[in-house]
Design a protein around this motif. Structure first.
Motif, PDB file in Angstrom:
ATOM      1  N   PRO A 180       0.830  -1.208   0.000  1.00 50.66           N
ATOM      2  CA  PRO A 180       0.000   0.000   0.000  1.00 50.66           C
ATOM      3  C   PRO A 180       0.865   1.259   0.000  1.00 50.66           C
ATOM      4  CG  PRO A 180      -0.322  -1.285   2.025  1.00 50.66           C
ATOM      5  CD  PRO A 180       0.652  -2.009   1.190  1.00 50.66           C
ATOM      6  N   LEU A 181       0.342   2.326  -0.581  1.00 51.26           N
ATOM      7  CA  LEU A 181       1.074   3.582  -0.668  1.00 51.26           C
ATOM      8  C   LEU A 181       0.914   4.363   0.628  1.00 51.26           C
ATOM      9  CD1 LEU A 181      -0.014   4.709  -4.233  1.00 51.26           C
ATOM     10  CD2 LEU A 181       2.137   3.664  -3.573  1.00 51.26           C
ATOM     11  N   ASN A 182       2.028   4.680   1.264  1.00 57.01           N
ATOM     12  CA  ASN A 182       2.010   5.473   2.482  1.00 57.01           C
ATOM     13  C   ASN A 182       2.070   6.949   2.092  1.00 57.01           C
ATOM     14  OD1 ASN A 182       2.189   6.484   5.029  1.00 57.01           O
ATOM     15  ND2 ASN A 182       4.099   5.471   5.552  1.00 57.01           N
ATOM     16  N   LEU A 183       1.134   7.730   2.567  1.00 56.31           N
ATOM     17  CA  LEU A 183       1.058   9.147   2.210  1.00 56.31           C
ATOM     18  C   LEU A 183       1.795  10.046   3.194  1.00 56.31           C
ATOM     19  CD1 LEU A 183      -2.678   9.352   1.112  1.00 56.31           C
ATOM     20  CD2 LEU A 183      -0.663   9.090  -0.308  1.00 56.31           C
ATOM     21  N   GLN A 184       2.465   9.466   4.182  1.00 56.92           N
ATOM     22  CA  GLN A 184       3.177  10.268   5.178  1.00 56.92           C
ATOM     23  C   GLN A 184       4.519  10.718   4.607  1.00 56.92           C
ATOM     24  OE1 GLN A 184       3.595   8.252   8.875  1.00 56.92           O
ATOM     25  NE2 GLN A 184       4.528   9.984   9.907  1.00 56.92           N
ATOM     26  N   PHE A 185       4.853  11.999   4.826  1.00 55.69           N
ATOM     27  CA  PHE A 185       6.138  12.534   4.397  1.00 55.69           C
ATOM     28  C   PHE A 185       6.555  13.647   5.347  1.00 55.69           C
ATOM     29  CE2 PHE A 185       2.927  14.975   2.213  1.00 55.69           C
ATOM     30  CZ  PHE A 185       3.375  16.286   2.297  1.00 55.69           C
ATOM     31  N   ALA A 186       7.835  14.004   5.295  1.00 59.84           N
ATOM     32  CA  ALA A 186       8.370  15.016   6.204  1.00 59.84           C
ATOM     33  C   ALA A 186       8.274  16.400   5.574  1.00 59.84           C
ATOM     34  CB  ALA A 186       9.815  14.699   6.557  1.00 59.84           C
ATOM     35  N   MET A 187       7.760  17.352   6.353  1.00 58.92           N
ATOM     36  CA  MET A 187       7.732  18.756   5.946  1.00 58.92           C
ATOM     37  C   MET A 187       8.830  19.476   6.724  1.00 58.92           C
ATOM     38  SD  MET A 187       3.714  19.681   6.132  1.00 58.92           S
ATOM     39  CE  MET A 187       2.503  18.914   5.114  1.00 58.92           C
ATOM     40  N   GLN A 188       9.422  20.488   6.118  1.00 59.97           N
ATOM     41  CA  GLN A 188      10.470  21.245   6.789  1.00 59.97           C
ATOM     42  C   GLN A 188      10.309  22.727   6.511  1.00 59.97           C
ATOM     43  OE1 GLN A 188      14.448  20.091   5.868  1.00 59.97           O
ATOM     44  NE2 GLN A 188      15.342  21.501   7.315  1.00 59.97           N
ATOM     45  N   SER A 189      10.593  23.524   7.528  1.00 60.63           N
ATOM     46  CA  SER A 189      10.551  24.975   7.399  1.00 60.63           C
ATOM     47  C   SER A 189      11.747  25.558   8.143  1.00 60.63           C
ATOM     48  CB  SER A 189       9.246  25.520   8.001  1.00 60.63           C
ATOM     49  OG  SER A 189       9.235  26.917   7.978  1.00 60.63           O
ATOM     50  N   THR A 190      12.454  26.468   7.491  1.00 61.09           N
ATOM     51  CA  THR A 190      13.593  27.133   8.109  1.00 61.09           C
ATOM     52  C   THR A 190      13.457  28.626   7.881  1.00 61.09           C
ATOM     53  OG1 THR A 190      15.008  25.233   7.692  1.00 61.09           O
ATOM     54  CG2 THR A 190      16.112  27.315   8.131  1.00 61.09           C
ATOM     55  N   VAL A 191      13.627  29.382   8.967  1.00 59.05           N
ATOM     56  CA  VAL A 191      13.555  30.837   8.903  1.00 59.05           C
ATOM     57  C   VAL A 191      14.824  31.398   9.539  1.00 59.05           C
ATOM     58  CG1 VAL A 191      12.277  32.893   9.609  1.00 59.05           C
ATOM     59  CG2 VAL A 191      11.037  30.818   9.026  1.00 59.05           C
ATOM     60  N   GLU A 192      15.450  32.321   8.834  1.00 57.67           N
ATOM     61  CA  GLU A 192      16.643  32.984   9.359  1.00 57.67           C
ATOM     62  C   GLU A 192      16.351  34.476   9.437  1.00 57.67           C
ATOM     63  OE1 GLU A 192      21.204  33.590   7.922  1.00 57.67           O
ATOM     64  OE2 GLU A 192      20.344  31.586   7.751  1.00 57.67           O
ATOM     65  N   MET A 193      16.615  35.063  10.608  1.00 52.38           N
ATOM     66  CA  MET A 193      16.355  36.488  10.818  1.00 52.38           C
ATOM     67  C   MET A 193      17.559  37.150  11.474  1.00 52.38           C
ATOM     68  SD  MET A 193      12.478  36.974  12.106  1.00 52.38           S
ATOM     69  CE  MET A 193      11.103  36.546  11.077  1.00 52.38           C
TER      70      MET A 193
END
Length: 153
Positions: free
Chosen positions: A137-150
């Protein structure tokens, strides 16, 4: 006289047959749009929280008038709380299901900037999709990433 024409007899049931053929495709389309909207909502929540955390850390990272960045453990903890829970005390439920402070990293890449990174494992609404003709079966879970530099203020 109430007669049914021969052409009318041939047309009976066509609408029901069209519905039976098109309904699975329409239901699949509704589920796909719903899943995409849920993924977009989770990504937007994660990026907004990361931006808020970076803004909080940038405002509180400098010490005195010398302009040195100091990432003390208390500020890093408060930044993680702000990102994951939406407040600096860490009270309440996480903004996203299953999100923890272990998914947040606060660093200083140079002498004047702070960088806040967050990752989140996307939790789909449907879980897995079965495949046709066997297979995994196809697993729809994946990793999201966000990076902010200030720049630290």
């Amino acid at each position: 006289m109430n007669r049914i024409s021969p052409i009318g007899c041939k047309q009976r049931g066509i609408a029901a047959l069209e519905f039976v053929v098109s309904a699975p495709l329409l239901i699949l389309l509704v589920f796909a749009v719903t899943e995409l909207a849920w993924a977009f909502h989770q990504y937007h929540t994660m990026t907004r929280a990361t931006r808020d955390g970076a803004r909080y850390m940038a405002a509180n990272a400098t010490v005195g008038s010398v302009g040195m960045i100091y990432l003390d453990a208390t500020r890093v903890q408060e930044t993680g709380n702000l990102i994951v829970y939406g407040n600096v005390t860490g009270a309440g439920a996480p903004l996203l299901p299953g999100w923890t402070q272990g998914d947040v990293a606060v660093t200083s890449p140079d002498a004047i900037h702070v960088r806040v990174s967050a990752t989140y494992d996307y939790m789909p609404l449907v879980g897995t999709l079965p495949t046709f003709y066997g297979g995994e079966p196809l697993n729809l879970q994946f990793a999201m990433q966000s990076t902010v530099e200030m720049r630290a203020l």
